[in-house]
Design a protein around this motif. Structure first.
Motif, PDB file in Angstrom:
ATOM      1  N   MET A  88       0.495  -1.316   0.044  1.00 47.00           N
ATOM      2  CA  MET A  88      -0.073   0.121   0.081  1.00 47.00           C
ATOM      3  C   MET A  88       1.015   1.262   0.098  1.00 47.00           C
ATOM      4  N   ILE A  89       1.857   1.348   1.008  1.00 47.83           N
ATOM      5  CA  ILE A  89       2.607   2.283   0.751  1.00 47.83           C
ATOM      6  C   ILE A  89       3.062   2.503  -0.781  1.00 47.83           C
ATOM      7  N   GLU A  90       3.758   1.859  -1.664  1.00 45.76           N
ATOM      8  CA  GLU A  90       4.694   1.827  -2.996  1.00 45.76           C
ATOM      9  C   GLU A  90       3.296   2.610  -4.011  1.00 45.76           C
ATOM     10  N   PHE A  91       1.966   1.902  -3.080  1.00 50.93           N
ATOM     11  CA  PHE A  91       0.817   2.859  -4.158  1.00 50.93           C
ATOM     12  C   PHE A  91       0.748   4.432  -3.924  1.00 50.93           C
ATOM     13  N   GLN A  92       0.288   4.503  -2.510  1.00 48.45           N
ATOM     14  CA  GLN A  92       0.369   5.837  -2.108  1.00 48.45           C
ATOM     15  C   GLN A  92       1.832   6.356  -2.781  1.00 48.45           C
ATOM     16  N   ASN A  93       2.536   6.100  -3.100  1.00 52.04           N
ATOM     17  CA  ASN A  93       3.858   6.918  -3.483  1.00 52.04           C
ATOM     18  C   ASN A  93       3.674   7.135  -4.573  1.00 52.04           C
ATOM     19  N   LYS A  94       3.563   6.567  -6.099  1.00 49.65           N
ATOM     20  CA  LYS A  94       3.196   5.975  -7.338  1.00 49.65           C
ATOM     21  C   LYS A  94       1.882   6.538  -7.568  1.00 49.65           C
ATOM     22  N   TYR A  95       0.869   7.075  -7.273  1.00 55.39           N
ATOM     23  CA  TYR A  95      -0.190   7.354  -7.432  1.00 55.39           C
ATOM     24  C   TYR A  95      -0.856   8.482  -7.017  1.00 55.39           C
ATOM     25  N   LYS A  96      -0.232   8.901  -5.469  1.00 57.29           N
ATOM     26  CA  LYS A  96      -0.891  10.329  -5.109  1.00 57.29           C
ATOM     27  C   LYS A  96      -0.684  11.509  -6.127  1.00 57.29           C
ATOM     28  N   ALA A  97      -0.034  12.047  -6.368  1.00 63.06           N
ATOM     29  CA  ALA A  97       0.202  13.191  -7.615  1.00 63.06           C
ATOM     30  C   ALA A  97      -0.992  12.907  -8.409  1.00 63.06           C
ATOM     31  N   ARG A  98      -1.277  11.417  -9.273  1.00 60.83           N
ATOM     32  CA  ARG A  98      -2.814  11.449  -9.719  1.00 60.83           C
ATOM     33  C   ARG A  98      -4.106  11.465  -8.382  1.00 60.83           C
ATOM     34  N   GLY A  99      -4.182  12.152  -7.551  1.00 60.58           N
ATOM     35  CA  GLY A  99      -5.607  12.146  -6.935  1.00 60.58           C
ATOM     36  C   GLY A  99      -5.667  10.961  -6.211  1.00 60.58           C
ATOM     37  N   PHE A 100      -5.000   9.592  -6.324  1.00 61.04           N
ATOM     38  CA  PHE A 100      -4.817   8.409  -5.520  1.00 61.04           C
ATOM     39  C   PHE A 100      -4.873   8.518  -3.846  1.00 61.04           C
ATOM     40  N   THR A 101      -5.591   8.417  -3.162  1.00 61.35           N
ATOM     41  CA  THR A 101      -4.815   8.521  -1.612  1.00 61.35           C
ATOM     42  C   THR A 101      -5.318   6.283  -1.033  1.00 61.35           C
ATOM     43  N   ILE A 102      -4.169   6.249   0.008  1.00 61.57           N
ATOM     44  CA  ILE A 102      -4.569   5.496   0.933  1.00 61.57           C
ATOM     45  C   ILE A 102      -5.010   5.386   1.892  1.00 61.57           C
ATOM     46  N   LEU A 103      -6.028   4.841   2.597  1.00 58.15           N
ATOM     47  CA  LEU A 103      -6.869   5.258   3.962  1.00 58.15           C
ATOM     48  C   LEU A 103      -6.655   3.954   4.539  1.00 58.15           C
ATOM     49  N   GLY A 104      -6.085   4.159   6.020  1.00 60.28           N
ATOM     50  CA  GLY A 104      -6.372   2.854   7.180  1.00 60.28           C
ATOM     51  C   GLY A 104      -6.989   3.642   7.663  1.00 60.28           C
ATOM     52  N   LEU A 105      -7.727   1.874   8.350  1.00 66.12           N
ATOM     53  CA  LEU A 105      -8.757   2.087   9.409  1.00 66.12           C
ATOM     54  C   LEU A 105      -8.230   1.036  10.604  1.00 66.12           C
TER      55      LEU A 105
END
Length: 100
Positions: free
Chosen positions: A1-18
């Protein structure tokens, strides 16, 4: 999930952990401060927010039948995918990129 947050955050993607930990912040905060995860051969801290949750909150998302559970939502809040257990990297990346 860290990788996806790094890779796609500039395109408006975010991870939210619960976190469903019964001890709440008392248990979660030290874990987040000290734990590092292997991301492409590098040790990295979580780079996305972790919120405290409980069964009542989980029910608002359709309930949980196991942990971890990952859910993917569109920008307008529509849930399009639920994965119980470990996430297949390529499968979730394909789902993410299809929404961006």
């Amino acid at each position: 999930m860290i990788e996806f947050q790094n890779k796609y955050k500039a395109r408006g993607f975010t991870i939210l952990g619960l976190s469903m930990d019964d001890e709440g912040k008392k248990a979660v905060a030290p874990f987040l401060q000290t734990e590092r995860f292997d991301v492409n051969g590098q040790k990295e801290a979580m780079n996305y927010p972790i919120l405290l949750a409980n069964d009542s909150i989980a029910e608002q998302f359709g309930g949980l039948i196991g942990l971890p559970t990952s859910m993917l939502f569109t920008r307008d809040g529509k849930k399009i995918k639920t994965i119980v257990g470990l996430v297949n990297h390529d499968e979730i990346e394909k789902a993410i990129t299809s929404l961006l």
